[in-house]
Design a protein around this motif. Structure first.
Motif, PDB file in Angstrom:
ATOM      1  N   LEU A   4       0.981  -0.997   0.121  1.00  0.00           N
ATOM      2  CA  LEU A   4      -0.113   0.050   0.043  1.00  0.00           C
ATOM      3  C   LEU A   4       0.773   1.193   0.072  1.00  0.00           C
ATOM      4  O   LEU A   4       1.673   1.319   0.611  1.00  0.00           O
ATOM      5  CB  LEU A   4      -0.955   0.235   1.241  1.00  0.00           C
ATOM      6  CG  LEU A   4      -2.159  -0.672   1.211  1.00  0.00           C
ATOM      7  CD1 LEU A   4      -2.678  -0.613   2.729  1.00  0.00           C
ATOM      8  CD2 LEU A   4      -3.046  -0.677   0.372  1.00  0.00           C
ATOM      9  N   LYS A   5       0.684   2.177  -0.837  1.00  0.00           N
ATOM     10  CA  LYS A   5       1.415   3.286  -1.025  1.00  0.00           C
ATOM     11  C   LYS A   5       0.347   4.433  -1.345  1.00  0.00           C
ATOM     12  O   LYS A   5      -0.952   4.440  -1.963  1.00  0.00           O
ATOM     13  CB  LYS A   5       2.533   3.276  -1.921  1.00  0.00           C
ATOM     14  CG  LYS A   5       2.026   3.245  -3.299  1.00  0.00           C
ATOM     15  CD  LYS A   5       3.596   3.178  -4.027  1.00  0.00           C
ATOM     16  CE  LYS A   5       3.091   3.154  -5.593  1.00  0.00           C
ATOM     17  NZ  LYS A   5       4.496   3.171  -6.325  1.00  0.00           N
ATOM     18  N   ILE A   6       0.901   5.751  -1.160  1.00  0.00           N
ATOM     19  CA  ILE A   6       0.278   7.092  -1.546  1.00  0.00           C
ATOM     20  C   ILE A   6       1.106   7.568  -2.771  1.00  0.00           C
ATOM     21  O   ILE A   6       2.380   7.787  -2.527  1.00  0.00           O
ATOM     22  CB  ILE A   6       0.010   7.865  -0.469  1.00  0.00           C
ATOM     23  CG1 ILE A   6      -0.636   7.447   0.753  1.00  0.00           C
ATOM     24  CG2 ILE A   6      -0.560   9.276  -1.013  1.00  0.00           C
ATOM     25  CD1 ILE A   6      -1.066   8.086   1.860  1.00  0.00           C
ATOM     26  N   GLU A   7       0.678   7.737  -3.852  1.00  0.00           N
ATOM     27  CA  GLU A   7       1.230   8.192  -5.018  1.00  0.00           C
ATOM     28  C   GLU A   7       0.434   9.178  -5.837  1.00  0.00           C
ATOM     29  O   GLU A   7      -0.692   8.949  -5.924  1.00  0.00           O
ATOM     30  CB  GLU A   7       1.759   7.153  -5.811  1.00  0.00           C
ATOM     31  CG  GLU A   7       2.729   7.537  -6.914  1.00  0.00           C
ATOM     32  CD  GLU A   7       3.069   6.280  -7.800  1.00  0.00           C
ATOM     33  OE1 GLU A   7       4.231   5.728  -7.429  1.00  0.00           O
ATOM     34  OE2 GLU A   7       2.409   5.902  -8.572  1.00  0.00           O
ATOM     35  N   ASN A   8       0.905  10.565  -6.037  1.00  0.00           N
ATOM     36  CA  ASN A   8       0.136  11.470  -6.611  1.00  0.00           C
ATOM     37  C   ASN A   8      -0.981  11.940  -6.045  1.00  0.00           C
ATOM     38  O   ASN A   8      -2.104  11.908  -6.868  1.00  0.00           O
ATOM     39  CB  ASN A   8       0.167  10.986  -8.071  1.00  0.00           C
ATOM     40  CG  ASN A   8       1.276  10.812  -8.888  1.00  0.00           C
ATOM     41  OD1 ASN A   8       2.491  11.776  -8.730  1.00  0.00           O
ATOM     42  ND2 ASN A   8       1.700   9.870  -9.770  1.00  0.00           N
ATOM     43  N   GLU A  50      -3.699  11.784   5.871  1.00  0.00           N
ATOM     44  CA  GLU A  50      -4.804  12.248   5.109  1.00  0.00           C
ATOM     45  C   GLU A  50      -4.383  13.448   4.292  1.00  0.00           C
ATOM     46  O   GLU A  50      -5.055  13.548   3.053  1.00  0.00           O
ATOM     47  CB  GLU A  50      -5.634  12.944   6.265  1.00  0.00           C
ATOM     48  CG  GLU A  50      -6.949  13.332   5.609  1.00  0.00           C
ATOM     49  CD  GLU A  50      -7.971  13.775   6.665  1.00  0.00           C
ATOM     50  OE1 GLU A  50      -8.709  15.028   6.552  1.00  0.00           O
ATOM     51  OE2 GLU A  50      -8.043  13.301   7.871  1.00  0.00           O
ATOM     52  N   SER A  51      -3.474  14.203   4.600  1.00  0.00           N
ATOM     53  CA  SER A  51      -3.176  15.281   3.656  1.00  0.00           C
ATOM     54  C   SER A  51      -2.492  15.202   2.310  1.00  0.00           C
ATOM     55  O   SER A  51      -2.375  15.928   1.532  1.00  0.00           O
ATOM     56  CB  SER A  51      -1.975  16.331   4.468  1.00  0.00           C
ATOM     57  OG  SER A  51      -0.658  15.615   4.791  1.00  0.00           O
ATOM     58  N   LYS A  52      -2.003  13.591   2.195  1.00  0.00           N
ATOM     59  CA  LYS A  52      -1.565  13.407   0.932  1.00  0.00           C
ATOM     60  C   LYS A  52      -2.504  12.683   0.052  1.00  0.00           C
ATOM     61  O   LYS A  52      -2.115  12.417  -0.911  1.00  0.00           O
ATOM     62  CB  LYS A  52      -0.344  12.322   1.383  1.00  0.00           C
ATOM     63  CG  LYS A  52       0.730  12.825   1.868  1.00  0.00           C
ATOM     64  CD  LYS A  52       1.990  11.706   1.849  1.00  0.00           C
ATOM     65  CE  LYS A  52       3.252  11.935   2.419  1.00  0.00           C
ATOM     66  NZ  LYS A  52       4.281  10.820   2.710  1.00  0.00           N
ATOM     67  N   LEU A  53      -3.664  12.645   0.574  1.00  0.00           N
ATOM     68  CA  LEU A  53      -4.970  11.971  -0.361  1.00  0.00           C
ATOM     69  C   LEU A  53      -5.666  12.965  -0.606  1.00  0.00           C
ATOM     70  O   LEU A  53      -6.533  13.347   0.457  1.00  0.00           O
ATOM     71  CB  LEU A  53      -5.427  10.543   0.417  1.00  0.00           C
ATOM     72  CG  LEU A  53      -4.508   9.549   0.541  1.00  0.00           C
ATOM     73  CD1 LEU A  53      -5.106   8.616   1.423  1.00  0.00           C
ATOM     74  CD2 LEU A  53      -4.339   8.827  -0.891  1.00  0.00           C
TER      75      LEU A  53
END
Length: 115
Positions: A4-8, A50-53
């Motif tokens: 799982l990762k956060i990207e763009n 949350e701020s990255k999504l």
């Protein structure tokens, strides 16, 4: 391996073919594969932020997955121990049943005078 990762500004998950997909496309099969990676200790999960999504649906899905998979990883030993105890109980019951059955066969052989 990161599953799982956060990207763009989007949540992403890794599938069985080592390809990342949008987290809102996650299927039951994908989830089971990820759970197996968590249980075998090969999964890495990027921390929820949350701020990255940007997408609210991704926030909800990612947070839920992150919380549950992190908990599962932390409790992995507990699940393994519990399943081992359950297996042991069934094994002991099986051994008791087979040893009782073997005793009955020996009793029948002795009653007929055979060794």
């Amino acid at each position: 391996m990161k599953v799982l990762k956060i990207e763009n500004n989007n949540g992403k998950f890794l599938d069985e073919k080592n390809a990342f997909h949008s987290i809102d496309k996650l299927t039951k099969g994908n989830l089971m594969w990820i759970v197996e990676r968590v249980l075998d200790g090969t999964a890495e999960i990027e921390e929820y932020d949350e701020s990255k999504l940007a997408n609210q649906a991704h926030q909800v899905i990612y947070k839920s997955l992150y919380d549950n998979l992190s908990s599962l990883g932390a409790r992995k030993d507990e699940f393994v121990d519990k399943s081992a105890r359950l297996y042991l109980e069934h094994y002991e019951r099986y051994m008791d049943d087979t040893s009782q059955g073997a005793g009955e066969v020996e009793d029948e052989a002795n009653s007929t005078g055979e060794p």
